[in-house]
Design an enzyme around this catalytic site. Structure first.
Site: not given
Length: 267
Positions: A48, A178
């Site tokens: 990320h 997540d």
């Protein structure tokens, strides 16, 4: 020249909890500052954060003199990318979104030379071999490598027992963010159902005799996960810490200005 020692792999074999910092600035200078603060480990994020193989190499070089052990998260389990990361000297690799035992086994193969895997030979081009200065690197490299697979989906938790049992997987890292969105509770990893799944992943990993880690920037979460058996916990994210400190510092002065402005008003 001897094989570089993987202090992280050695550390997670013990029962002591190791505390880490998530590094997202994609900067060798920032990574070195973080390493100088003496966290046990730091995660250089290639998923990320805006990292590339050269920026990851730069950060590995920057933190090498320090006690803080670098862990590198790849963007995925692509064998070609894994080959590049291992060749630049990544010894502890974290791969995100692992959902099946077969996926875990394919990552293990990507980290090992034939006949046990498919890793290509870089030889004198590779920093990992210290440019062909490490004797018997091809036959001993796997001993210094550490593979962490991330379980962070409903399917991953359903298969966590099989994933953790894969030979060559050294640790499982649970991803609360997540997992929470995948379970239908976006932004709410504290939801009881999410916590139940996190606990299942932790217990299954420990039962398989493997180390388990997690990201927990909030203190009460970190302490709970340590009690549940996590032995490596990321307790902060460098970007978040910087932003929070900067905002707090500014608010101190803006508050002073507001009070001064209010006291000077004429009614």
């Amino acid at each position: 020249m001897e094989m570089p020692f993987n202090s992280f792999k050695a550390a997670i074999a013990s029962k002591l909890t190791r505390y880490g910092l998530w590094a997202g600035f994609a900067s060798g200078y920032a990574a070195e500052i973080a390493a100088s603060s003496d966290y046990d480990w730091m995660l250089i994020d290639g998923e990320h954060a805006p990292n590339t193989v050269p920026t990851i190499l730069n950060q590995l070089q920057a933190v090498a003199p320090y006690r803080t052990a670098p862990v590198v998260r790849s963007v995925n389990g692509d064998p070609s990318l894994i080959k590049q990361l291992l060749d630049i000297g990544v010894q502890t690799l974290m791969v995100p979104m692992v959902e099946t035992a077969e996926q875990a086994r394919s990552i293990v193969r990507a980290m090992r030379y034939p006949p046990y895997g498919i890793r290509g030979v870089g030889g004198g081009l590779a920093r990992a071999t210290r440019w062909d200065s490490v004797p018997d690197y091809l036959s001993t490299a796997h001993q210094s490598l550490c593979l962490i697979v991330q379980v962070e989906s409903r399917l991953g938790v359903e298969n966590v027992e099989e994933i953790a049992a894969v030979e060559g997987v050294d640790a499982v890292f649970v991803g609360p963010a997540d997992l929470s969105i995948g379970l239908g509770y976006p932004g709410n990893p504290s939801h009881p159902e999410v916590q139940t799944q996190i606990r299942r992943a932790i217990d299954a990993t420990i039962s398989a005799g493997k180390a388990v880690g997690i990201l927990a920037p909030h203190e009460e979460d970190a302490r709970r996960y340590a009690e549940w058996g996590c032995t490596f916990i990321a307790v902060g994210i460098d970007i978040s810490l910087f932003r929070q400190a900067a905002a707090t510092n500014l608010a101190r002065y803006r508050s002073t200005n507001t009070k001064a402005s209010e006291s000077s008003r004429t009614y």
